[in-house]
Design an enzyme around this catalytic site. Structure first.
Site, PDB file in Angstrom:
ATOM      1  N   LYS A 136      27.963   0.319  -9.213  1.00 26.02           N
ATOM      2  CA  LYS A 136      28.997   0.008 -10.442  1.00 26.02           C
ATOM      3  C   LYS A 136      29.870  -0.414  -8.862  1.00 26.02           C
ATOM      4  CE  LYS A 136      28.728   3.707 -13.953  1.00 26.02           C
ATOM      5  NZ  LYS A 136      29.294   4.439 -14.438  1.00 26.02           N
ATOM      6  N   PRO A 169      16.353   2.909  -8.594  1.00 29.74           N
ATOM      7  CA  PRO A 169      15.878   1.827  -9.474  1.00 29.74           C
ATOM      8  C   PRO A 169      14.412   1.529  -9.286  1.00 29.74           C
ATOM      9  CG  PRO A 169      17.742   1.702  -8.956  1.00 29.74           C
ATOM     10  CD  PRO A 169      17.048   2.548  -8.015  1.00 29.74           C
ATOM     11  N   GLY A 204      11.648  -1.404  -7.367  1.00 25.22           N
ATOM     12  CA  GLY A 204      11.747  -1.689  -7.130  1.00 25.22           C
ATOM     13  C   GLY A 204      12.883  -1.909  -5.394  1.00 25.22           C
ATOM     14  N   THR A 205      13.305  -0.235  -5.088  1.00 23.54           N
ATOM     15  CA  THR A 205      13.875   0.107  -4.003  1.00 23.54           C
ATOM     16  C   THR A 205      13.006   0.371  -3.252  1.00 23.54           C
ATOM     17  OG1 THR A 205      14.431   1.695  -5.270  1.00 23.54           O
ATOM     18  CG2 THR A 205      15.858  -0.085  -5.381  1.00 23.54           C
ATOM     19  N   GLY A 206      11.854   0.623  -2.520  1.00 23.97           N
ATOM     20  CA  GLY A 206      10.955   0.639  -2.561  1.00 23.97           C
ATOM     21  C   GLY A 206      10.741   2.693  -1.714  1.00 23.97           C
ATOM     22  N   LYS A 207      10.645   3.461  -2.460  1.00 21.56           N
ATOM     23  CA  LYS A 207      10.559   4.612  -3.045  1.00 21.56           C
ATOM     24  C   LYS A 207       8.652   4.826  -1.788  1.00 21.56           C
ATOM     25  CE  LYS A 207      11.091   5.247  -7.780  1.00 21.56           C
ATOM     26  NZ  LYS A 207      11.504   3.526  -7.783  1.00 21.56           N
ATOM     27  N   SER A 251      30.309   8.082 -19.042  1.00 26.34           N
ATOM     28  CA  SER A 251      31.466   6.295 -18.173  1.00 26.34           C
ATOM     29  C   SER A 251      32.134   5.791 -18.388  1.00 26.34           C
ATOM     30  CB  SER A 251      30.368   5.967 -16.247  1.00 26.34           C
ATOM     31  OG  SER A 251      29.882   5.129 -17.284  1.00 26.34           O
TER      32      SER A 251
END
Length: 779
Positions: A720, A355, A357-360, A677
């Site tokens: 989830k 996602p 903002g996760t620092g990729k 799902s």
């Protein structure tokens, strides 16, 4: 007979005045102004002497020529800024003996040599010299626009040789040094020869100039001004034997000779340089070829950056700059270890997926730091033209290399770290398939001879360390995905967000806003509050913005109210961030019929979905509301088919489905929902409503259903489960095939959750549905 005089003196800069010359000059130096005023107060006579160096402000005897001119001051005009314009009439030569004094003006002791008539035997010789000098001057004047007709007419009327020499010398537009040379020649015969020589010399220079101009005019078009200037310069140097410079083509050839590049590249450069030499008649074509040659010469064909494979340094760097992301860190360190052992440049293409903002992107930057290699980021978001990757062909107007070749050029080495950001945002249209172009770039088996359309020669990309980032793998074609090693960068837990905020975000924002730890303290409870109630994201971008918001308001308080310290706690957080923006939909307090809690993955992390089903008399229709996508609609159809197939087990009347409508609704109808799902969730809710059995309120589930009741695996399990935990859910049903994913999760996520793997719908119903039936009267 020579005579001696004492006269006020003016030192002239960049100007020499000869006898019988009427001239004007401007003076601003105090001593010069005083000298002119002294001359006007006496007999208007003044001695004019030229400085050797125009930069000297207060010249002494050593700074002045020895021979000058005695002149009469005719007129003085005052100009602004204390400048005087002086008009003088020069009369005779004089030699400086000494400077008597220098204050308040220069006064010189001079000797005026007596000038006797020229000693020329015979009137015929005198006439011949007069006519010869006149003719030379008239030829010279005819080709010099600076000499006016009045000057020419004045020379024509002179018959006396001595006056002719003086007038010609006075009316020659020469440099002051050459005029000084004529002034210093006291012997008349040698002065006559010197003037004649300078006239002939000037004429020859003009003849050579005209000849050069004629040659240039034959070669080039009259409108090509730049080319004319180049040719003039070239021919002048050839005539003088000073052709020491080299042309652009020769300069390119020299650079190509020493360029460290494959033979194929050098051969191509030679051909283009040869074309460049022959394209001088067409400036447009020459400009295109010049740009191409310069681009080729700037490419780092065989220039490498040395690999730095210190794993201890890399580990320390990654730990300092990133919290969590253990899988990513492990893979990076493994990559460095293999690189250190094999000493090879080729490496796998890492694809960081997760996602926003996760620092990729920052992980890729840290990897470049660990390798100590140039880092180049290429954003692919919205790129839809294949030429952006492969480059434009040279024949197009404004052609340029593609982004990959440009990235290599800007890095300056052939093995940088190249980050292809947002690879999932690439689009395709009539201009070409951009994904197909990326196939060649990211295929380690064939990118050693990647062809950029502009460069037209193979570029070796095999030593480039490629890292790509994406938010989702759904839009990436399978062939491209197959060439990359996918590493999941999942959502951060609240605990990870707390550490990231404490160790990285708060110090960064304090520094950015000019605050210290003593001036502003933010409690851990505030970070928890921001993570749960003020942001809804998988990463920490919005959290950083909220911390920045606190810092700005604290900075204002400190500045306006002269506060020494600001403390932000859970009690006063609303003062800085306002009311809470988000609240988790907590687990229902009571078990209910037809209401089941599902789990969903979104671009900002996990979330819970409350699926509601109502059964009412009707004609057997199925109504779906809540902006459901095609996949969820099909899941609902599959679920109702499965329920009908097992309805006899639950004692459902045979004509029930013909006489009743089933309405499936997911609240928040404005938000589109889709994904494979929610099958078991909708099936459970429908069976609960049909059989009038309650569903456990503390239960959530995720998984897809088949017509035969099998439960299929899903993705995004970590997000989830985090959503379920935040909502106060105690029990979660997950597909049995996802058990391996559960085992990989940290205890921080699974603690407090009862995670039950299921493989059949019967297991789901057995756990979810309460055994007691609700009474019809509602008691």
């Amino acid at each position: 007979m020579n005579r001696t005089e004492s006269l006020p003196m003016v030192a002239l800069r960049g100007m020499t005045i000869l006898p019988e010359m009427v001239a004007h000059f401007d003076i601003s130096r105090e001593r010069s102004i005083e000298a002119v005023q002294e001359a006007m107060a006496s007999n208007q006579k003044i001695f004019l002497l030229t400085q050797k160096d125009v930069e000297v402000e207060n010249p002494g005897e050593a700074d002045l020529y020895r021979v000058g001119t005695v002149a009469t001051v005719k007129q003085i005009i005052k100009l602004p800024k204390q400048i005087l314009r002086v008009l003088v009439s020069a009369e005779e030569r004089a030699v400086l003996n000494t400077i008597e004094f220098a204050d308040p003006y220069l006064r010189a002791n001079i000797t005026i040599p007596e000038e006797s008539d020229p000693d020329i035997a015979g009137e015929i010789n005198r006439e011949a010299m007069t006519r010869g000098l006149r003719d030379l001057y008239l030829d010279y004047a005819a080709r010099m626009p600076k000499i006016t007709k009045d000057m020419v007419n004045q020379i024509k009327e002179i018959t006396e040789l001595k006056k002719m020499v003086n007038q010609v010398a006075a009316n020659m537009p020469l440099d002051y040094r050459e005029l000084q040379e004529i002034l210093e020649e006291l012997d008349f015969d040698r002065r006559y020869e010197l003037i004649s020589f300078k006239l002939v010399n000037e004429m020859q220079i003009m003849n050579i100039r005209d000849e050069i101009q004629m040659k240039v005019k034959e070669r080039v078009d009259k409108h090509q001004r730049e080319y004319i200037l180049r040719e003039q310069l070239k021919l002048i140097r050839e005539e003088l034997g000073e052709d020491t410079t080299i042309s652009d083509a020769e300069e390119f050839a020299q650079k190509a000779e020493v360029l460290d590049a494959p033979d194929e590249v050098k051969e191509k450069l030679k051909k283009e340089i040869s074309r460049f030499k022959n394209s001088m008649q067409s400036p447009a074509e020459a400009s295109v070829i010049r740009t191409y040659i310069e681009t080729m010469l700037e490419m780092p064909w065989n220039k490498r950056a040395e690999d730095f494979t210190d794993i201890a340094y890399a580990k320390e760097l990654l730990e300092a700059e990133h919290y969590g992301l253990e899988e990513v860190k492990e893979r990076v360190l493994e990559f460095l270890a293999v690189r250190a052992l094999t000493k090879k440049g080729d490496s796998p293409i890492l694809c960081l997926v997760g996602p926003p903002g996760t620092g990729k992107t920052s992980i890729a930057r840290s990897l470049a730091k660990a390798l100590k290699k140039p880092y180049v980021r290429i954003s692919l978001g919205g790129v839809r033209d294949e030429a952006e990757i492969r480059g434009h062909r040279k024949t197009y107007v404004g052609a340029m290399p593609g982004r990959i070749a440009n990235g290599i050029k800007s890095a300056g080495v052939k093995n940088p770290l190249l980050l292809l950001d947002e690879i999932d945002k690439v689009s395709t249209d009539y201009k070409g398939d951009t994904f197909s172009a990326l196939l060649e770039v990211l295929d380690s088996e064939q990118n050693n001879r990647f062809r950029d359309h502009y460069l037209e020669v193979p570029v070796d990309l095999s030593e480039v360390t490629f890292v790509t980032t994406a938010n989702s793998l759904q839009t990436i074609p399978r062939p491209l995905l197959d060439r990359m090693e996918v590493i999941e960068v999942s959502s951060y837990t609240e605990n990870e967000k707390l550490h990231i905020a404490t160790e990285h975000l708060i110090p960064k924002q304090l520094e950015r806003h000019g605050l210290t730890k003593e001036q502003l303290t933010i409690s851990k409870g505030v970070i928890w509050k921001i993570a749960q109630n003020y942001t809804k994201e998988a990463g920490v971008r919005q959290m950083e913005r909220e911390i920045g918001n606190i810092c700005r308001k604290a900075a204002r308080e400190i500045y306006e109210h002269d506060k020494k310290r600001v403390q932000v706690t859970e009690r006063n957080i609303e003062k800085y961030l306002g009311k809470e923006k988000y609240t988790y939909q907590m687990a229902n307090a009571e078990d209910e019929v037809g209401i089941v809690r599902g789990l969903a993955w979104t671009s900002v992390g996990g979330d819970t979905l409350q699926i509601e089903v109502n059964v009412m008399p009707g004609k057997g229709e199925i109504i779906l509301t809540g902006q459901l996508g095609d996949v969820m609609k099909e899941s609902a159809q599959a679920g109702i088919s499965y329920i009908r197939s097992i309805s006899s087990k639950y004692k459902v009347a045979e004509d029930f489905f013909e006489k009743h409508d089933i309405h499936i609704h997911i609240p928040e109808g404005a938000v589109p929902k889709d994904g494979p799902s929610a099958g078991i969730t909708m099936a459970t809710a429908m069976l609960s409503a049909i059989t009038d059995k309650k569903v456990r309120a503390d239960l959530a589930m995720t998984g897809e259903i088949t017509l035969r009741g099998r439960v299929l695996p899903i993705g995004g399990l970590k997000e989830k489960l985090l959503a379920a935990k935040n909502a106060g859910i105690r029990t979660v049903l997950v597909p049995r095939e996802n058990k391996k994913d559960v085992d990989e999760l940290s205890s921080e996520i699974t603690k407090g959750l009862e995670i039950i793997p299921v493989s059949q719908m019967e297991e789901v119903l057995k756990i979810a549905l309460m055994r007691t039936r609700r009474k019809k009267d509602g008691n």
